[in-house]
Write a protein that holds these residues in place. Structure first.
Motif, PDB file in Angstrom:
ATOM      1  N   ILE A  80      36.858  35.955  31.674  1.00 34.33           N
ATOM      2  CA  ILE A  80      36.226  36.933  30.791  1.00 34.33           C
ATOM      3  C   ILE A  80      37.228  38.042  30.477  1.00 34.33           C
ATOM      4  CG2 ILE A  80      35.212  38.198  32.746  1.00 34.33           C
ATOM      5  CD1 ILE A  80      32.791  38.804  30.885  1.00 34.33           C
ATOM      6  N   SER A  81      37.211  38.488  29.235  1.00 32.16           N
ATOM      7  CA  SER A  81      38.042  39.615  28.808  1.00 32.16           C
ATOM      8  C   SER A  81      37.134  40.680  28.229  1.00 32.16           C
ATOM      9  CB  SER A  81      39.045  39.182  27.738  1.00 32.16           C
ATOM     10  OG  SER A  81      39.932  38.218  28.254  1.00 32.16           O
ATOM     11  N   LEU A  82      37.348  41.918  28.664  1.00 36.43           N
ATOM     12  CA  LEU A  82      36.580  43.034  28.129  1.00 36.43           C
ATOM     13  C   LEU A  82      37.390  44.300  28.248  1.00 36.43           C
ATOM     14  CD1 LEU A  82      34.309  44.461  30.741  1.00 36.43           C
ATOM     15  CD2 LEU A  82      34.772  42.046  30.977  1.00 36.43           C
ATOM     16  N   LYS A  83      36.953  45.327  27.555  1.00 34.37           N
ATOM     17  CA  LYS A  83      37.659  46.607  27.574  1.00 34.37           C
ATOM     18  C   LYS A  83      37.391  47.306  28.899  1.00 34.37           C
ATOM     19  CE  LYS A  83      38.873  46.566  23.147  1.00 34.37           C
ATOM     20  NZ  LYS A  83      40.094  46.837  22.506  1.00 34.37           N
ATOM     21  N   ASP A  84      38.457  47.894  29.463  1.00 36.24           N
ATOM     22  CA  ASP A  84      38.282  48.666  30.690  1.00 36.24           C
ATOM     23  C   ASP A  84      38.006  50.122  30.352  1.00 36.24           C
ATOM     24  OD1 ASP A  84      40.741  49.829  30.068  1.00 36.24           O
ATOM     25  OD2 ASP A  84      41.857  48.737  31.605  1.00 36.24           O
ATOM     26  N   GLU A  85      37.994  50.973  31.366  1.00 34.27           N
ATOM     27  CA  GLU A  85      37.667  52.399  31.164  1.00 34.27           C
ATOM     28  C   GLU A  85      38.624  53.099  30.204  1.00 34.27           C
ATOM     29  OE1 GLU A  85      38.666  51.363  34.538  1.00 34.27           O
ATOM     30  OE2 GLU A  85      36.680  50.471  34.667  1.00 34.27           O
ATOM     31  N   THR A  86      39.868  52.597  30.101  1.00 33.18           N
ATOM     32  CA  THR A  86      40.867  53.233  29.239  1.00 33.18           C
ATOM     33  C   THR A  86      40.854  52.679  27.815  1.00 33.18           C
ATOM     34  OG1 THR A  86      42.611  51.645  29.784  1.00 33.18           O
ATOM     35  CG2 THR A  86      42.369  53.566  31.248  1.00 33.18           C
ATOM     36  N   GLY A  87      40.008  51.654  27.581  1.00 32.99           N
ATOM     37  CA  GLY A  87      39.948  51.044  26.257  1.00 32.99           C
ATOM     38  C   GLY A  87      40.883  49.867  26.088  1.00 32.99           C
ATOM     39  N   GLU A  88      41.633  49.547  27.147  1.00 30.48           N
ATOM     40  CA  GLU A  88      42.530  48.403  27.118  1.00 30.48           C
ATOM     41  C   GLU A  88      41.760  47.135  27.488  1.00 30.48           C
ATOM     42  OE1 GLU A  88      45.860  48.430  26.252  1.00 30.48           O
ATOM     43  OE2 GLU A  88      45.465  50.514  25.708  1.00 30.48           O
ATOM     44  N   THR A  89      42.162  46.017  26.908  1.00 26.77           N
ATOM     45  CA  THR A  89      41.533  44.747  27.240  1.00 26.77           C
ATOM     46  C   THR A  89      42.039  44.275  28.598  1.00 26.77           C
ATOM     47  OG1 THR A  89      41.299  44.134  24.922  1.00 26.77           O
ATOM     48  CG2 THR A  89      41.201  42.346  26.528  1.00 26.77           C
ATOM     49  N   ALA A  90      41.102  43.936  29.456  1.00 25.79           N
ATOM     50  CA  ALA A  90      41.433  43.438  30.790  1.00 25.79           C
ATOM     51  C   ALA A  90      40.859  42.030  30.925  1.00 25.79           C
ATOM     52  CB  ALA A  90      40.858  44.359  31.858  1.00 25.79           C
ATOM     53  N   SER A  91      41.583  41.176  31.622  1.00 24.80           N
ATOM     54  CA  SER A  91      41.156  39.787  31.823  1.00 24.80           C
ATOM     55  C   SER A  91      40.791  39.565  33.280  1.00 24.80           C
ATOM     56  CB  SER A  91      42.273  38.827  31.424  1.00 24.80           C
ATOM     57  OG  SER A  91      42.547  38.958  30.050  1.00 24.80           O
ATOM     58  N   TYR A  92      39.727  38.817  33.480  1.00 28.41           N
ATOM     59  CA  TYR A  92      39.211  38.558  34.816  1.00 28.41           C
ATOM     60  C   TYR A  92      38.868  37.078  34.976  1.00 28.41           C
ATOM     61  CZ  TYR A  92      38.471  43.608  34.658  1.00 28.41           C
ATOM     62  OH  TYR A  92      38.641  44.955  34.517  1.00 28.41           O
ATOM     63  N   LEU A  93      38.870  36.630  36.218  1.00 26.79           N
ATOM     64  CA  LEU A  93      38.340  35.331  36.591  1.00 26.79           C
ATOM     65  C   LEU A  93      37.012  35.610  37.272  1.00 26.79           C
ATOM     66  CD1 LEU A  93      41.563  33.818  38.181  1.00 26.79           C
ATOM     67  CD2 LEU A  93      40.707  33.461  35.860  1.00 26.79           C
ATOM     68  N   TYR A  94      36.019  34.742  37.047  1.00 29.37           N
ATOM     69  CA  TYR A  94      34.726  35.012  37.662  1.00 29.37           C
ATOM     70  C   TYR A  94      34.035  33.747  38.144  1.00 29.37           C
ATOM     71  CZ  TYR A  94      32.239  33.334  33.529  1.00 29.37           C
ATOM     72  OH  TYR A  94      31.740  32.546  32.526  1.00 29.37           O
ATOM     73  N   CYS A  95      33.156  33.961  39.100  1.00 24.63           N
ATOM     74  CA  CYS A  95      32.221  32.943  39.564  1.00 24.63           C
ATOM     75  C   CYS A  95      30.870  33.649  39.645  1.00 24.63           C
ATOM     76  CB  CYS A  95      32.631  32.400  40.927  1.00 24.63           C
ATOM     77  SG  CYS A  95      31.410  31.231  41.587  1.00 24.63           S
ATOM     78  N   ASP A  96      29.956  33.261  38.780  1.00 18.66           N
ATOM     79  CA  ASP A  96      28.604  33.827  38.765  1.00 18.66           C
ATOM     80  C   ASP A  96      27.636  32.806  39.340  1.00 18.66           C
ATOM     81  OD1 ASP A  96      29.510  36.098  37.497  1.00 18.66           O
ATOM     82  OD2 ASP A  96      28.674  35.594  35.537  1.00 18.66           O
ATOM     83  N   VAL A  97      26.858  33.212  40.315  1.00 26.98           N
ATOM     84  CA  VAL A  97      25.827  32.358  40.892  1.00 26.98           C
ATOM     85  C   VAL A  97      24.482  32.973  40.502  1.00 26.98           C
ATOM     86  CG1 VAL A  97      24.863  31.339  42.988  1.00 26.98           C
ATOM     87  CG2 VAL A  97      27.347  31.747  42.814  1.00 26.98           C
ATOM     88  N   TRP A  98      23.760  32.275  39.645  1.00 29.65           N
ATOM     89  CA  TRP A  98      22.466  32.731  39.135  1.00 29.65           C
ATOM     90  C   TRP A  98      21.331  32.014  39.849  1.00 29.65           C
ATOM     91  CZ3 TRP A  98      22.019  36.623  35.667  1.00 29.65           C
ATOM     92  CH2 TRP A  98      23.148  36.946  34.902  1.00 29.65           C
ATOM     93  N   ARG A  99      20.306  32.771  40.238  1.00 27.05           N
ATOM     94  CA  ARG A  99      19.077  32.174  40.754  1.00 27.05           C
ATOM     95  C   ARG A  99      17.993  32.385  39.705  1.00 27.05           C
ATOM     96  NH1 ARG A  99      14.507  33.783  43.151  1.00 27.05           N
ATOM     97  NH2 ARG A  99      15.268  35.890  43.510  1.00 27.05           N
ATOM     98  N   PHE A 100      17.302  31.317  39.378  1.00 25.39           N
ATOM     99  CA  PHE A 100      16.247  31.352  38.363  1.00 25.39           C
ATOM    100  C   PHE A 100      14.872  31.349  39.024  1.00 25.39           C
ATOM    101  CE2 PHE A 100      19.825  30.220  35.918  1.00 25.39           C
ATOM    102  CZ  PHE A 100      19.541  30.485  34.592  1.00 25.39           C
ATOM    103  N   ARG A 101      13.924  31.993  38.354  1.00 23.75           N
ATOM    104  CA  ARG A 101      12.532  31.983  38.774  1.00 23.75           C
ATOM    105  C   ARG A 101      11.666  31.881  37.538  1.00 23.75           C
ATOM    106  NH1 ARG A 101      11.952  36.912  41.255  1.00 23.75           N
ATOM    107  NH2 ARG A 101      10.890  37.803  39.460  1.00 23.75           N
ATOM    108  N   ASP A 102      10.847  30.861  37.471  1.00 29.63           N
ATOM    109  CA  ASP A 102       9.939  30.669  36.341  1.00 29.63           C
ATOM    110  C   ASP A 102      10.667  30.691  34.997  1.00 29.63           C
ATOM    111  OD1 ASP A 102       7.770  30.532  38.138  1.00 29.63           O
ATOM    112  OD2 ASP A 102       7.554  32.720  38.123  1.00 29.63           O
ATOM    113  N   GLY A 103      11.851  30.060  34.943  1.00 28.86           N
ATOM    114  CA  GLY A 103      12.582  29.942  33.692  1.00 28.86           C
ATOM    115  C   GLY A 103      13.351  31.180  33.266  1.00 28.86           C
TER     116      GLY A 103
END
Length: 115
Positions: A80-103
């Motif tokens: 994921i790439s997004l602007k940081d606090e200074t307005g510069e684009t920062a790149s990250y690696l991520y692992c998101d674990v989502w739990r679902f309930r009732d869709g």
């Protein structure tokens, strides 16, 4: 037929890349809990809405490399790439674990590191 959790997450992600925070939040439970491991915890949809208003003021650009589902859980691995606090684009690696309930997305555990 009820949508599967992977499809729900894909639709939610499509909304966020368009800057549609409310469209994304429609896929979350009211009591959703987001844990950014080692950083912060957001309790409830309103807290997530407020965080998104600043963190995603400009829509993030992300690539989901793997999407794995089992039972009530969907795990997304990517970049994921997004602007940081200074307005510069920062790149990250991520692992998101989502739990679902009732869709809906009820819980997130996010592991994010700067690339």
């Amino acid at each position: 037929m009820r949508e599967n959790n992977k499809t729900i997450l894909e639709k939610a992600n499509a909304a966020i890349t368009k800057g549609d925070h409310e469209g994304f939040l429609a896929y979350c439970t009211e009591d959703t809990e987001w844990v950014f491991v080692g950083e912060r915890v957001l309790q409830g949809k309103e807290a997530v809405r407020q965080w998104m208003a600043t963190a995603y003021a400009e829509p993030p650009v992300f690539v989901v490399e793997n999407l794995l589902a089992e039972g009530d859980y969907v795990t997304a691995l990517g970049k994921i790439s997004l602007k940081d606090e200074t307005g510069e684009t920062a790149s990250y690696l991520y692992c998101d674990v989502w739990r679902f309930r009732d869709g809906k997305m009820a819980e997130l555990k996010a592991f994010v590191i700067k690339a």
